[in-house]
Design an enzyme around this catalytic site. Structure first.
Site, PDB file in Angstrom:
ATOM      1  N   ASP A 146     -23.922 -39.777 -25.978  1.00 46.21           N
ATOM      2  CA  ASP A 146     -23.497 -40.432 -27.214  1.00 46.21           C
ATOM      3  C   ASP A 146     -23.228 -41.906 -26.940  1.00 46.21           C
ATOM      4  O   ASP A 146     -22.332 -42.254 -26.179  1.00 46.21           O
ATOM      5  CB  ASP A 146     -22.234 -39.744 -27.734  1.00 46.21           C
ATOM      6  CG  ASP A 146     -21.873 -40.171 -29.143  1.00 46.21           C
ATOM      7  OD1 ASP A 146     -22.507 -41.106 -29.660  1.00 46.21           O
ATOM      8  OD2 ASP A 146     -20.946 -39.571 -29.724  1.00 46.21           O
ATOM      9  N   HIS A 148     -22.478 -43.877 -29.497  1.00 44.48           N
ATOM     10  CA  HIS A 148     -21.400 -44.116 -30.468  1.00 44.48           C
ATOM     11  C   HIS A 148     -21.567 -45.428 -31.226  1.00 44.48           C
ATOM     12  O   HIS A 148     -20.590 -46.001 -31.723  1.00 44.48           O
ATOM     13  CB  HIS A 148     -20.040 -44.079 -29.761  1.00 44.48           C
ATOM     14  CG  HIS A 148     -18.988 -43.376 -30.556  1.00 44.48           C
ATOM     15  ND1 HIS A 148     -17.911 -44.013 -31.107  1.00 44.48           N
ATOM     16  CD2 HIS A 148     -18.857 -42.071 -30.916  1.00 44.48           C
ATOM     17  CE1 HIS A 148     -17.148 -43.160 -31.755  1.00 44.48           C
ATOM     18  NE2 HIS A 148     -17.705 -41.962 -31.656  1.00 44.48           N
ATOM     19  N   GLU A 172     -27.644 -40.636 -28.659  1.00 43.89           N
ATOM     20  CA  GLU A 172     -27.112 -40.657 -30.021  1.00 43.89           C
ATOM     21  C   GLU A 172     -26.581 -42.038 -30.383  1.00 43.89           C
ATOM     22  O   GLU A 172     -25.794 -42.626 -29.647  1.00 43.89           O
ATOM     23  CB  GLU A 172     -25.997 -39.619 -30.117  1.00 43.89           C
ATOM     24  CG  GLU A 172     -25.357 -39.510 -31.476  1.00 43.89           C
ATOM     25  CD  GLU A 172     -24.349 -38.382 -31.525  1.00 43.89           C
ATOM     26  OE1 GLU A 172     -23.310 -38.549 -32.194  1.00 43.89           O
ATOM     27  OE2 GLU A 172     -24.588 -37.333 -30.883  1.00 43.89           O
ATOM     28  N   GLU A 198     -24.858 -39.442 -38.339  1.00 43.03           N
ATOM     29  CA  GLU A 198     -23.536 -38.912 -38.631  1.00 43.03           C
ATOM     30  C   GLU A 198     -22.782 -39.745 -39.650  1.00 43.03           C
ATOM     31  O   GLU A 198     -21.897 -39.237 -40.347  1.00 43.03           O
ATOM     32  CB  GLU A 198     -22.707 -38.804 -37.350  1.00 43.03           C
ATOM     33  CG  GLU A 198     -22.343 -40.142 -36.728  1.00 43.03           C
ATOM     34  CD  GLU A 198     -21.546 -39.967 -35.444  1.00 43.03           C
ATOM     35  OE1 GLU A 198     -20.365 -40.352 -35.428  1.00 43.03           O
ATOM     36  OE2 GLU A 198     -22.102 -39.448 -34.470  1.00 43.03           O
ATOM     37  N   ASP A 221     -23.673 -34.806 -41.230  1.00 42.67           N
ATOM     38  CA  ASP A 221     -22.386 -34.129 -41.086  1.00 42.67           C
ATOM     39  C   ASP A 221     -22.126 -33.385 -42.385  1.00 42.67           C
ATOM     40  O   ASP A 221     -21.981 -33.995 -43.443  1.00 42.67           O
ATOM     41  CB  ASP A 221     -21.284 -35.156 -40.809  1.00 42.67           C
ATOM     42  CG  ASP A 221     -19.963 -34.509 -40.435  1.00 42.67           C
ATOM     43  OD1 ASP A 221     -19.568 -33.553 -41.137  1.00 42.67           O
ATOM     44  OD2 ASP A 221     -19.333 -34.949 -39.464  1.00 42.67           O
ATOM     45  N   HIS A 248     -23.917 -33.164 -36.993  1.00 39.41           N
ATOM     46  CA  HIS A 248     -22.715 -33.739 -36.397  1.00 39.41           C
ATOM     47  C   HIS A 248     -21.521 -32.879 -36.791  1.00 39.41           C
ATOM     48  O   HIS A 248     -21.385 -32.484 -37.949  1.00 39.41           O
ATOM     49  CB  HIS A 248     -22.550 -35.162 -36.928  1.00 39.41           C
ATOM     50  CG  HIS A 248     -21.341 -35.882 -36.430  1.00 39.41           C
ATOM     51  ND1 HIS A 248     -20.231 -36.124 -37.224  1.00 39.41           N
ATOM     52  CD2 HIS A 248     -21.068 -36.440 -35.230  1.00 39.41           C
ATOM     53  CE1 HIS A 248     -19.341 -36.806 -36.534  1.00 39.41           C
ATOM     54  NE2 HIS A 248     -19.809 -37.001 -35.323  1.00 39.41           N
TER      55      HIS A 248
END
Length: 336
Positions: A146, A148, A172, A198, A221, A248
């Site tokens: 990730d 982020h 990700e 996400e 998500d 997510h």
């Protein structure tokens, strides 16, 4: 106003109620409206399933798989932890514990605070963490990394090139989704599949990612994108582009249950995120899914197939988590 509109309506009219709530505002809703809409949508599917005495995945077209592959999140979001000398071994030990619990895939947030254009030091930190995890679990366990959204496209490419020898299943958010061309730039430049989504809501925001070929995996998500039904529409769009879906879900057990139903009925589903050890009392509040060899088995009870112990939930009132804020060394704000 939406609450007044819904009172007295047939809860089985899921599409109509969704359209009325989403399209009522003059200004289309963002993550706040769609998070509320997601909760309503999930509740409506639960009601419909219970009224017909069938689990939700059967209402979505039935199962296309026998079980749902899950992955465990190792953490790593604590910025200071990534700067400790023992960070690689700490993450490696967490990975060993996940594998011992039966998981065949893990995800780690290994990318530290990064300047728009940075030197080799933060990249080497991420590599050390990734190398330690790969050595700990071997090649039979998939590892996802990730980013982020902490990196610009240029630095996302730099990290991806350094991590490529360890064969992540995907990386990700190597760039923020508010710049789809930047994600597409990374996707074209690297050999690792790119995942994102996400922070996006509704099929309308996912459309541009798909059209630009900006990712190989989308991550709606279900608690924010518009709910179970909207996630199904997003997944159907992605299927036309041969893009996989890995929802997510760093959230609670009710969200996980919704995701499992979605995964059971979605052809291009890849793998499902879940939080395994956030609080010790999780399984006493909500019926946990049955996990065998890192896979969730189908729910047999109608609707979501779970029960909430409200008396037990009252014993654990809300507690505010620390609000994360990150700064670069020169005092400027960093993406966290």
């Amino acid at each position: 106003e939406d609450a007044r509109y819904m009172l007295g309506r047939d809860p089985r009219d899921i599409e109509g109620l969704w359209q009325a709530i989403y399209r009522r505002p003059r200004w289309r809703g963002g993550p706040i409206l769609n998070s509320a809409l997601s909760a309503i949508d999930t509740a409506l599917w639960d009601i419909l399933g219970k009224s017909l005495d069938v689990p939700i995945y059967q209402l979505l077209g039935g199962a296309v798989r026998d079980r749902v592959r899950m992955y465990d999140h190792l953490g790593g979001g604590e910025m200071q932890a990534l700067y400790l000398d023992d960070a690689p071994e700490v993450m490696a030990q967490r990975a060993r514990e996940s594998v011992a619990a039966g998981y065949t895939a893990v995800k780690v947030l290994a990318v530290p605070r990064t300047l728009p254009v940075d030197g080799p030091e933060p990249v080497k930190r991420a590599v050390r963490v990734m190398a330690a995890i790969r050595q700990a679990v071997g090649d039979g366990v998939d590892i996802m990394v990730d980013f982020h959204g902490r990196t610009t496209p240029a630095m996302g490419i730099a990290y991806a090139e350094a991590l490529a020898p360890y064969r992540p299943l995907f990386i990700e958010e190597p760039a923020l989704p508010e710049h789809p061309d930047g994600l597409a730039q990374v996707a074209r430049a690297v050999t690792i599949p790119v995942a994102s989504g996400e922070r996006l809501v509704t099929r309308f925001q996912f459309r541009e990612l798909l059209e630009k070929g900006a990712c190989a995996v989308i991550q709606p998500d279900l608690c924010h994108c518009g709910g179970i039904w909207e996630a199904r529409k997003i997944a159907a769009m992605a299927e036309a582009y041969y893009v996989a879906v890995a929802p997510h879900n760093p959230l609670g057990p009710i969200a996980t249950a919704a995701c499992i139903h979605f995964a059971l009925a979605t052809p291009n589903f890849l793998i499902q995120e879940a939080i395994r050890s956030d609080v010790p009392w999780r399984d006493t509040v909500v019926t946990p899914p049955r996990i065998v060899d890192g896979h969730a088995l189908p729910y047999e009870k109608p609707g979501l197939g779970i029960e909430v112990n409200e008396a037990e939930a009252v014993r654990h009132p809300f507690q505010q988590e620390e609000l994360l804020r990150y700064w670069h060394d020169d005092g400027s704000v960093a993406d966290w």
